[in-house]
Design an enzyme around this catalytic site. Structure first.
Site, PDB file in Angstrom:
ATOM      1  CE  LYS A   1      -1.737   1.549   4.043  1.00 54.07           C
ATOM      2  NZ  LYS A   1      -1.499   2.964   4.387  1.00 54.07           N
ATOM      3  CG  ASN A   2       2.528   2.736   3.585  1.00 56.68           C
ATOM      4  OD1 ASN A   2       1.339   3.055   3.454  1.00 56.68           O
ATOM      5  ND2 ASN A   2       3.093   2.542   4.764  1.00 56.68           N
TER       6      ASN A   2
ATOM      7  NE  ARG B   1       1.500  12.160   7.569  1.00 56.48           N
ATOM      8  CZ  ARG B   1       1.857  13.388   7.863  1.00 56.48           C
ATOM      9  NH1 ARG B   1       0.975  14.254   8.271  1.00 56.48           N
ATOM     10  NH2 ARG B   1       3.113  13.755   7.749  1.00 56.48           N
TER      11      ARG B   1
ATOM     12  CB  CYS C   1      -3.536   7.187  11.155  1.00 52.51           C
ATOM     13  SG  CYS C   1      -3.789   5.703  10.204  1.00 52.51           S
TER      14      CYS C   1
ATOM     15  NE  ARG D   1       1.212  10.325  10.562  1.00 57.80           N
ATOM     16  CZ  ARG D   1       0.896   9.207   9.926  1.00 57.80           C
ATOM     17  NH1 ARG D   1      -0.218   8.593  10.192  1.00 57.80           N
ATOM     18  NH2 ARG D   1       1.696   8.700   9.021  1.00 57.80           N
TER      19      ARG D   1
ATOM     20  CG  ASP E   1       3.243   1.535   9.623  1.00 55.29           C
ATOM     21  OD1 ASP E   1       2.932   2.394  10.462  1.00 55.29           O
ATOM     22  OD2 ASP E   1       3.355   1.787   8.401  1.00 55.29           O
TER      23      ASP E   1
ATOM     24  CB  ILE F   1       8.030   6.451  14.394  1.00 58.05           C
ATOM     25  CG1 ILE F   1       9.178   5.451  14.222  1.00 58.05           C
ATOM     26  CG2 ILE F   1       7.760   7.197  13.088  1.00 58.05           C
ATOM     27  CD1 ILE F   1      10.475   6.022  13.723  1.00 58.05           C
TER      28      ILE F   1
ATOM     29  NE  ARG G   1      -6.794   4.846   5.773  1.00 57.96           N
ATOM     30  CZ  ARG G   1      -6.002   5.697   6.394  1.00 57.96           C
ATOM     31  NH1 ARG G   1      -6.269   6.049   7.628  1.00 57.96           N
ATOM     32  NH2 ARG G   1      -4.960   6.217   5.800  1.00 57.96           N
TER      33      ARG G   1
HETATM   34  C1  UD1 Z   1       4.890   6.684   6.341  1.00 61.47           C
HETATM   35  C2  UD1 Z   1       3.918   5.532   6.197  1.00 61.47           C
HETATM   36  C3  UD1 Z   1       3.355   5.159   7.559  1.00 61.47           C
HETATM   37  C4  UD1 Z   1       4.482   4.875   8.541  1.00 61.47           C
HETATM   38  C5  UD1 Z   1       5.483   6.024   8.570  1.00 61.47           C
HETATM   39  C6  UD1 Z   1       6.713   5.732   9.409  1.00 61.47           C
HETATM   40  C7  UD1 Z   1       3.004   5.938   3.996  1.00 61.47           C
HETATM   41  C8  UD1 Z   1       1.815   6.307   3.179  1.00 61.47           C
HETATM   42  N1  UD1 Z   1       2.843   5.944   5.320  1.00 61.47           N
HETATM   43  O1  UD1 Z   1       4.144   7.774   6.843  1.00 61.47           O
HETATM   44  O2  UD1 Z   1       2.533   3.997   7.408  1.00 61.47           O
HETATM   45  O3  UD1 Z   1       3.955   4.702   9.837  1.00 61.47           O
HETATM   46  O4  UD1 Z   1       5.935   6.314   7.236  1.00 61.47           O
HETATM   47  O5  UD1 Z   1       7.348   4.575   8.977  1.00 61.47           O
HETATM   48  O6  UD1 Z   1       4.048   5.609   3.473  1.00 61.47           O
HETATM   49  N2  UD1 Z   1       7.228  14.339  10.597  1.00 61.47           N
HETATM   50  C9  UD1 Z   1       7.371  15.678  10.882  1.00 61.47           C
HETATM   51  N3  UD1 Z   1       7.202  16.578   9.869  1.00 61.47           N
HETATM   52  C10 UD1 Z   1       6.916  16.191   8.595  1.00 61.47           C
HETATM   53  C11 UD1 Z   1       6.776  14.814   8.313  1.00 61.47           C
HETATM   54  C12 UD1 Z   1       6.940  13.904   9.335  1.00 61.47           C
HETATM   55  O7  UD1 Z   1       7.640  16.058  12.019  1.00 61.47           O
HETATM   56  O8  UD1 Z   1       6.784  17.054   7.726  1.00 61.47           O
HETATM   57  C13 UD1 Z   1       7.398  13.341  11.677  1.00 61.47           C
HETATM   58  C14 UD1 Z   1       6.147  12.517  11.925  1.00 61.47           C
HETATM   59  O9  UD1 Z   1       5.240  13.187  12.779  1.00 61.47           O
HETATM   60  C15 UD1 Z   1       6.746  11.276  12.531  1.00 61.47           C
HETATM   61  C16 UD1 Z   1       8.077  11.135  11.808  1.00 61.47           C
HETATM   62  O10 UD1 Z   1       8.351  12.409  11.265  1.00 61.47           O
HETATM   63  O11 UD1 Z   1       6.993  11.480  13.891  1.00 61.47           O
HETATM   64  C17 UD1 Z   1       8.092  10.109  10.689  1.00 61.47           C
HETATM   65  O12 UD1 Z   1       7.006  10.315   9.836  1.00 61.47           O
HETATM   66  P1  UD1 Z   1       7.070   9.979   8.279  1.00 61.47           P
HETATM   67  O13 UD1 Z   1       8.198   9.035   8.025  1.00 61.47           O
HETATM   68  O14 UD1 Z   1       7.030  11.239   7.511  1.00 61.47           O
HETATM   69  O15 UD1 Z   1       5.707   9.204   8.067  1.00 61.47           O
HETATM   70  P2  UD1 Z   1       4.760   9.253   6.804  1.00 61.47           P
HETATM   71  O16 UD1 Z   1       5.549   9.419   5.568  1.00 61.47           O
HETATM   72  O17 UD1 Z   1       3.637  10.164   7.065  1.00 61.47           O
END
Ligand code: UD1
Length: 421
Positions: A22-23, A94, A118, A123, A308, A330, A400
């Site tokens: 999915k991701n 998201r 979620c 986030r 995850d 995370i 989802r």
């Molecule tokens: C992706 C995955 C999600 C997984 C996550 C971490 C997808 C669609 N989703 O989510 O399933 O749980 O990676 O492996 O691929 N952060 C910030 N600012 C930002 C972006 C992120 O502070 O602009 C923080 C987040 O709050 C979190 C950390 O960085 O604490 C990691 O998040 P991130 O790796 O960006 O997760 P996603 O890409 O949203």
């Protein structure tokens, strides 16, 4: 609303096919916006998140056609007419933020609603925004929308991520493909989904090196062309089903599973006492007699233990012989499954980002619900071994990220069914 009913206590045996990730697919689909040519993805999973991304791309003017019952997505972006990702779609998921980089790189402008998704902590999207600014875009937040523009096009730059973000790395990687000059993404995410995206972009003509390491170098090109790409297997679905026999007992072969997608997780399963075997067709997990050994688990970016799979691992450790400690590094607020597991008889103490789980001999079925995808599936897993009946409501979270979950588990002997409302 539908619910899922699980009667616990049956050991599992058989095989489960693992779908495409999915991701990975949610990042690969927006890559179509980078090119006029057709992009075809095979091994796509059939999930509501994919339907949401389809709706988002169509709202921008891209063509998305699902073939072979949704296993193949044929896309084309020769006629993008709208550069605004609307709140009504973005709030559902998201990952919608992943259209930002491609739109900006190809059209010099993008307006994207701030995402929902979620309920696992704040986030924010600051890292996505900072990456686009490093590549020369100007941005402004207005009325809940991020307005980004780069009228003369993006330019290659060093993008130094202060913390590892999967989504921000994907956005920056896609944007850098069409930026003028060289970009260096430092402290980049190394997840298999990033590697998969880089491979697809390269097939589209992008010049990328270093994916899978923390430094990715991208030489911008003026245009990308069409390509076909096979989506990598879903390592989170894989890990979830590997935990099913860990909890319920028995032995399952996960077809298409590969250990290198989940090395840290597999090491932990072996430490807990499970037997893992790489077969010519996948990965087999077997549990012998006796309870699992307790574990210390810390979630980290790849190649560490994935956040995850934290909820599902907690479900397994609820009946381990001893005290386990799970540290969530995370996301804040990612233990919403703990109180529900406690309603099934688990002993869990949550202090900030750390959960201490004291194993009990047996869980008891209960009506439960969860507010995110992985928490929901952890409750199903717990129900597989619990005494009596577990009823999970708010099933749309499961849909989802897990296709045909009941069918896949019941084919292995689990007593599980969906009750349609
Ligand atoms: C992706 C995955 C999600 C997984 C996550 C971490 C997808 C669609 N989703 O989510 O399933 O749980 O990676 O492996 O691929 N952060 C910030 N600012 C930002 C972006 C992120 O502070 O602009 C923080 C987040 O709050 C979190 C950390 O960085 O604490 C990691 O998040 P991130 O790796 O960006 O997760 P996603 O890409 O949203």
């Amino acid at each position: 609303m539908d619910s899922i009913l699980v009667q616990g206590g049956t050991p599992l045996s058989g095989s489960i096919p693992i779908a495409g990730a999915k991701n990975a697919c949610l990042a690969l689909m927006p890559a179509t916006l980078l090119s006029d040519g057709p992009l075809t993805l095979s091994n796509a999973p059939r999930l509501s998140d994919i339907a949401t991304m389809t709706a988002l791309l169509r709202s921008l003017g891209a063509e998305v056609t699902a073939l072979s019952e949704g296993r193949v997505l044929a896309m084309s972006s020769h006629d993008v007419t709208n550069l605004t990702a609307d709140y009504d779609i973005v709030r559902k998921m998201r990952a919608s933020i992943l259209v930002l980089g491609p739109l900006l790189a190809r059209y010099g402008r993008a307006v994207v609603s701030l995402p929902g998704g979620c309920a696992i902590g704040a986030r924010p999207v600051d890292l996505h925004v900072a990456a686009m600014e490093a590549l020369g875009a100007t941005t402004e937040l207005r009325d809940g929308y991020l307005h980004a523009s780069a009228p003369g096009g993006l330019r290659g730059a060093v993008v130094d991520f202060p913390l590892v973000s999967v989504g921000a790395t994907e956005n920056a990687l896609m944007a850098a493909c069409l930026a003028r000059g060289t970009s260096v993404l430092r402290n980049a995410a190394r997840e298999p989904e990033i590697v998969d995206l880089a491979r697809c972009l390269r097939a589209m003509g992008a010049r990328i090196e270093g994916e899978g390491t923390s430094e990715i170098v991208v030489e911008g090109v003026t245009a990308l062309h069409g390509a076909t790409h096979v989506v990598v297997p879903d390592r989170i679905e894989l890990g979830t089903y590997m935990l099913a026999p860990a909890i319920a007992g028995g032995s399952i072969e996960c077809l298409g599973g590969r250990r290198e997608l989940l090395a840290a997780f597999c090491d932990k399963l072996e430490e807990a006492g499970l037997e893992l075997e790489e077969t010519p067709t996948g990965l087999r997990v077997s549990r012998g007699e006796g309870r699992l050994a307790p574990l210390d688990v810390i979630t980290e970016p790849f190649p560490g233990f994935p956040t995850d799979l934290q909820a599902q691992m907690m479900a397994a450790l609820c009946t381990a012989q001893g005290v386990s400690v799970l540290e969530e590094r995370i996301f804040e607020n990612r233990f919403m499954h703990a109180p529900e597991l406690m309603r099934m008889g688990a002993r869990i103490d949550v202090q900030g980002g750390t959960a201490t789980v004291t194993g009990v001999e047996r869980l008891r079925g209960a009506p439960v619900m969860a507010t995110d995808l992985r928490a929901s599936v952890s409750l199903i897993l717990a129900g597989l071994a619990a005494e009596g009946e577990t009823v999970l409501s708010r099933v749309y979270h499961l849909d989802r990220g897990y296709e045909r979950l009941e069918a896949k588990l019941s084919a292995c002997g689990a007593r599980i069914e969906r009750v349609r409302a």
